[in-house]
Every structure is written in C-alpha cells, then in structure tokens.
Motif scaffolding. Structure first.
Motif, short mmCIF file in Angstrom:
data_model
loop_
_atom_site.label_atom_id
_atom_site.label_comp_id
_atom_site.label_asym_id
_atom_site.label_seq_id
_atom_site.Cartn_x
_atom_site.Cartn_y
_atom_site.Cartn_z
N ASP A 98 0.74 -1.04 -0.34
CA ASP A 98 -0.11 0.38 0.14
C ASP A 98 0.92 0.91 -0.10
O ASP A 98 0.71 2.37 -0.62
N THR A 115 -3.88 6.38 -9.32
CA THR A 115 -4.23 4.91 -8.69
C THR A 115 -4.78 4.38 -9.57
O THR A 115 -4.62 3.22 -10.37
N ASP A 116 -5.88 5.03 -10.80
CA ASP A 116 -6.74 4.54 -11.45
C ASP A 116 -6.02 4.71 -13.19
O ASP A 116 -6.97 4.69 -14.16
N ASP A 151 -9.49 -1.85 2.33
CA ASP A 151 -9.04 -1.02 2.04
C ASP A 151 -8.54 -0.28 1.10
O ASP A 151 -8.26 0.19 0.48
N ILE A 152 -7.55 -1.20 0.94
CA ILE A 152 -6.43 -2.00 0.83
C ILE A 152 -6.73 -2.19 -1.06
O ILE A 152 -6.44 -1.72 -2.20
N GLN A 154 -9.74 -2.35 -2.59
CA GLN A 154 -10.60 -1.14 -3.24
C GLN A 154 -9.73 -0.16 -3.30
O GLN A 154 -10.31 0.73 -4.43
N ARG A 155 -9.00 0.61 -2.27
CA ARG A 155 -8.55 1.44 -2.77
C ARG A 155 -7.57 1.60 -3.70
O ARG A 155 -7.07 2.62 -4.71
N ARG A 156 -6.74 0.37 -4.30
CA ARG A 156 -5.44 0.27 -5.23
C ARG A 156 -5.77 -0.85 -5.79
O ARG A 156 -4.88 -0.63 -7.03
N GLY A 159 -11.83 -0.40 -6.96
CA GLY A 159 -11.82 0.85 -7.63
C GLY A 159 -11.17 1.34 -8.39
O GLY A 159 -12.08 1.95 -9.73
N PRO A 160 -10.19 1.38 -8.70
CA PRO A 160 -9.25 1.54 -9.33
C PRO A 160 -9.59 0.52 -11.02
O PRO A 160 -9.54 1.56 -12.23
#
Length: 637
Positions: A98, A115-116, A151-152, A154-156, A159-160
């Motif tokens: 992360d 990230t996206d 959370d990692i 989803q965020r990294r 989600g992207p």
C-alpha cells in the motif's frame, strides 16, 4: 460458467491452502519445498529490502512478483509452525504494498501517480497477492486488520479498475492472444472472489473477469491448446488462469465451463510437447520454462494424471534455491500440497507413447514437434510454422531447435533481456528478432517478411516422419515488388532413430545468393562432411550437401546483449549467382561417420544418406514431396 452471485464457501475459499500444508504431501518435492520455505522465511525476517527496485525493464512488475513470493512463503511457514513472527511479517508485506506510490512501471515512467491511470500486469499480480493473503490469513487477522486489507484492495485495485472501465476498457480486456488478459483479469478476479461479500465492486469485477477470459479460452481452442507467445508466456498466463478458475470452482462449489474442456486438457500437455526432458524449444521472446505448481495442481484437479506424472519427474530436478522468474515455487508447492498420482490412474491417451518417429502439429498455431520416440526422446526437433503476427513473435518461420538427449544443440538466438526497443516501433531492427539470428534459409541476405504464414504438412513414410513447409509467399518481394521466390520450401524428416534430414529448395525469381544458418552454443569441430557440435553431455554430427559448390563458414554472432554470443554455421551458396538451389543437412546424434549426397533432377531430387554402415535413399518431388524412403542394399552401396 460458475455462479458467483450465490453463497460462497467460507475462507479459505481460494485454491491455495486447501491441502492443509501443516500435514503436507508424501511427494518428495513437497518435503524439499517445505525445507526451502523454512529457509527463505527466516531470511525474509532478517531482510526488509522488498521495496528495492532493480534497474531493469518493468522493474515494478519484478518487485510485485518478489513480494508475492515473500508473502506466500511467510504465510506457508506461519501455517506450518504457528510462529507469529511469520504472520506479522506477512501482514507487513501488505502494508508495504500500500505504501508503494507506483504499482506500475509504465505510470512511473509517465510520472502519473493516479491509482486508476492503468491496470497492468503489476496490478494483476498485486491483486492476487492481496487476495491470497486475505483468504489464507482471514481467521488470523483482527477485525481492524481485515478492514485495513479490504481498504487497500478497494482503494488500490478494485475501485481503480471499475473507474478505468467507466472511461474505456483496457486494451487487454477480452484480447484472445496475450498473457495480459489472464494475468490482469485473473488477478482482479481472485481479489473479487476473496472480497465478494465485503466490497461492492467485487461482483462487477467478477463479471468483467468472466467476460474477458471467455475469448482467451476460445482462442486456445483454435490452436489445440497451444500458446502463440511461447512456453514462458504460457506459464505466466495459464498460471493466473488456473489460479482463478480453480479458486472459482472451490469458492462456488460448481464446475467452471472454461476449465472443464478438452482444450484445457490438451493445453496441459503443450509445454511438455515443446520442452523435452525440461529443455525449452519454443519460439519468440519467451523460450524458457520450468514446471510451476499451478500447472501440476490443474493436472491433479482435472485428473490429467499422465501430465502430473511428467511434471513430478521434471520437478524432482529443480533447484529450489534458484529464483526462476521470481516464481514462489516452493511456497506454492507447500500451499497446494499436491497428492501422488493414484496407482490405478488411467493413462491419458491424448498423448500416447510411441516407439517410432512421431510428428505432432498444433493446427491453428502451426508449430510442430518431431521426435524419434515419445516420451523421453533421444532426438527431437521443434519446428516453427504458423504466422508472424503474434505477440512476442520473431521473424522465425521455418526455424527449428534440435535436442539430443536433454541438451539443446541447435537453437535460435533469442533476447537475453528486454529493452525499450524490444516493444517499440524499432523492434524488428534488433538482431534477435530477425531471420539472420534463426536456423533458417536466407535469400539475397534476407529471410521471411511480415506478414506471413506457413502451415506445416505432416509427412509419414514407413519408419520416417516429419513435416513439409511451403514458404514461397512468406519470403515476400524483391526488387520492383517482384516475388523473391518462384518456390521456397523446407522439409524435416526424422529417419527412424538414426537422425534427421533437413532439405531446402529455393527457386529464385532472378539470379541471386542463398545460404542456410544453424546456431549453437556448443563447441564446433569441423569434419570432412560438415561439423560436429560438442555439448556438455551430448554431441550432434552435421553433414552438409548442396546442388552447387556451397561452402561452410563458422563465425560468432553479434547479439544485442554482450556476452550472450552463440556460434553460427553458415552453409553458403557459390560466388556465382544462380536460380535453383537445393541444400541438405543431415543431423545425427553422436560421433557416427556420416555423409549426405544430393542429386537434383528434372522431377525433384535424390538424397543419399550414410550413417555409419547404414545407407538410406530419399526421393523427393519438386515441391519436397516425399516419394520414397528406403534402405540401400549393401551391394548398391
């Protein structure tokens, strides 16, 4: 297709860790792997250099794979010992992932930290790492730690990926002929399976994974299970495909339609067909292969026990202390816990034993193998037909590898490393991509042109077997857009267990020059009839003949990477230019007194072969059609 909308199995629900690694496996490979896992796990506790980026092509991908190996090793040792040091170190790996500002080497070079901005191979591998860590450690993580890993994820990653698809599907999505598809889609799919019930993006990512993999597996059916990118990329792509598909079956309890096919069973044998005795003989950038645990697991999962048996034999010789492409071989073996081949396992008749020469052509792919017997050939050829228009491809149509026992003595020259030019617009200026670095005929200094396709035609005659290739159109045009050749063909013919004959006929549209090249890393000794290639364990005698006064030149190659030199044998036509050339190379394992003579005529050619005291006559038509293969009586010799 399995239903990922219903209830999923509890954790661990993915494919790794289902074999209870603490109990292990009776296979010797498992016990050797467990010892290597213990050694590496202790070393990882004392070394926190997992943030290191090496000065190399796609450095961030290498870092991601090393981290995956570290994490799986620590988790495997935690499960075996219940020593909390290993659990804590594994969790620290996830926090480190992360903290990486850039997951992608591509966006790092672009100075784009979003990230996206991309979802590339590094994202696929990091996604798989997060998935297996969460799944295998689920019951050993505190609620706060689970939330942090979610959370990692989803965020990294998840989600992207959804945001990227909201703009435009990535180039690899649904692409049928690239390892990027199963690596990226498979890695994302593993993460979505692990977090299906925790993250809202997971269901949509699973839908996208299934949609992307479908054309990849349909294309695999069109090549009879073969991979146009070569053995190394079969390993890479199919590893992630197997990890996802087997995980999907275990998570849902269903049967996945992409996995349960004759095509996949055939594909399990593809690397073995082009890697006799573990010696890689494929084409393009990725001519390297080692048996991976996911391959063995897929064979066991599908009951392909003959494949499993061969993989067990090959795995017994692997030095587990060596990092092969940074794969976590020891850790995955411990976590898969492969089971022995059942004593009553039925033979897989898809690849039956042969005591006489055998030719196999992968239709659609266009690659062929010719062996004096199977399995465990004493002499083997792999032959490149098919199309130039494949990812990671070279201008290598008509080329071949030759293996004596377990040693490759004739081989194409391929890249020792990847550079910016390897995948740029100047790719086909690199020596290793060109026909001049391959075991092929050349006309007026050039070989086949792009785009081109050459389809091998199997040849069978008594105890001889091989393939014939018509490459007339593949050589393209010469001056003023005239065709370079009126006819161009090559014949490979395995003569029982004695040796193999390679015959070229090149009929030029206008007067010109020809040659045939052979490349080797063995020591070359000249003989009265050609050369002898002296390897570390085996030898190959090469006798040469031609319709004109050809000459043999032996020289060093000029590879892009210094120190990766091979030797080239150039069988060159005469100084005076001509039109219709025949040439032949007789390849005989060992030191036998060997000779070949070639007598062209109006209706084709007669090739006379002598291997020791045995003589054979081969009659060929003008298009290299085999008209007869027969021993020559002693009174005629």
């Amino acid at each position: 297709m399995t239903n990922t909308d219903g209830a999923l199995a509890s954790h661990p629900r993915l494919c790794l860790g289902q074999g209870h690694p603490a109990g292990g496996s009776p296979l010797p490979t498992w016990s050797r792997s467990a010892a290597e896992v213990a050694r590496r796990a202790e070393a990882y506790l004392a070394d926190s250099s997992y943030d290191e980026l090496h000065a190399t092509h796609n450095a961030h991908l290498g870092r991601a794979r090393r981290m995956q190996g570290r994490m799986l090793t620590l988790v495997a040792q935690w499960q075996r010992t219940r020593d909390a040091r290993f659990r804590d170190a594994a969790v620290a790996c996830l926090d480190a992932i992360d903290q990486w500002e850039y997951w992608s080497w591509i966006t790092w070079r672009m100075n784009d930290p979003r990230t996206d901005a991309i979802f590339d191979l590094s994202y696929g591998e990091n996604s798989a790492t997060l998935a297996f860590a969460y799944d295998l450690l689920y019951h050993d993580l505190s609620p706060a730690e689970r939330e942090r890993v979610a959370d990692i994820a989803q965020r990294r990653a998840l989600g992207p990926l959804i945001r990227i698809f909201g703009r435009e599907a990535p180039w690899w999505f649904g692409k049928p002929d690239t390892n990027w598809n199963p690596v990226c889609a498979g890695g994302a799919g593993l993460l979505a399976l692990a977090f299906r019930d925790e993250l809202p993006e997971a269901k949509r990512v699973l839908e996208l994974t299934e949609e992307s993999l479908d054309p990849f597996f349909r294309a695999l059916g069109e090549t009879n299970g073969g991979c146009p990118e070569g053995l190394g990329y079969w390993n890479y792509g199919m590893r992630y495909a197997f990890l996802y598909l087997i995980s999907s079956e275990r998570a849902t309890g269903g049967k996945h339609r992409l996995l349960r096919t004759d095509t996949v069973r055939a594909s399990l044998s593809f690397p073995l067909d082009f890697c006799p005795h573990g010696t890689a003989c494929s084409f393009g950038d990725g001519n390297h292969w080692v048996p991976l645990p996911a391959h063995r697991a897929a064979a066991e999962h599908l009951g392909a026990w003959e494949v499993a048996r061969v993989l067990d034999d090959l795995s017994a010789d692997i030095d587990l202390t060596v990092d092969y492409q940074n794969w976590a071989t020891a850790a995955e073996t411990v976590l898969w816990a492969p089971q022995p081949v059942p004593a009553d396992a039925k033979p897989d008749h898809g690849n039956p034993p042969h005591a006489e020469p055998l030719v196999t052509v992968y239709e659609g792919l266009g690659w062929a193998r010719v062996a004096d017997r199977w399995p465990s050939p004493d002499f083997y050829l792999s032959i490149r037909g098919g199309t130039t228009e494949v990812p990671h491809g070279h201008l290598d149509l008509l080329s071949f590898h030759a293996v004596v026992g377990d040693e490759r003595l004739i081989e194409n020259v391929t890249p020792a490393e990847y550079l910016d030019t390897t995948f740029g617009p100047r790719r086909y200026e690199l020596f290793e991509m060109l026909p001049q670095s391959k075991n092929v005929p050349l006309v007026n200094g050039v070989g086949i042109a792009r785009p081109a396709r050459v389809d091998p035609v199997p040849v069978h005659w008594a105890s001889a077997a091989g393939v014939r290739l018509d490459a007339t159109s593949a050589f393209g045009g010469g001056r003023d857009d005239e065709p370079l050749l009126a006819y161009g063909g090559r014949l490979f013919l395995m003569l029982g267990s004695a040796g193999a004959l390679v015959v070229d006929r090149l009929e030029l549209a206008n007067e010109g020059r020809v040659e045939s090249r052979l490349h080797t890393r063995a020591r070359v000794e000249r003989t009265a009839t050609g050369a002898r290639l002296v390897g570390e364990r085996h030898r190959l005698t090469v006798a040469l003949a031609a319709s004109h006064p050809f000459g043999l030149t032996v020289a060093a190659t000029v590879p892009t990477t210094p120190g990766d030199d091979a030797t080239v044998l150039r069988w060159c036509g005469p100084q005076e230019l001509g039109v219709d050339y025949w040439s032949a190379a007789l390849l005989v394992p060992g030191d036998a007194d060997t000779a070949v003579e070639l007598e062209p005529g109006a209706g084709g050619a007669r090739v006379s072969v002598r291997i020791g005291g045995q003589r054979t006559r081969v009659l060929l038509g003008p298009g290299l059609e085999v008209a007869d293969v027969s021993p020559v009586p002693a009174e005629e010799g």
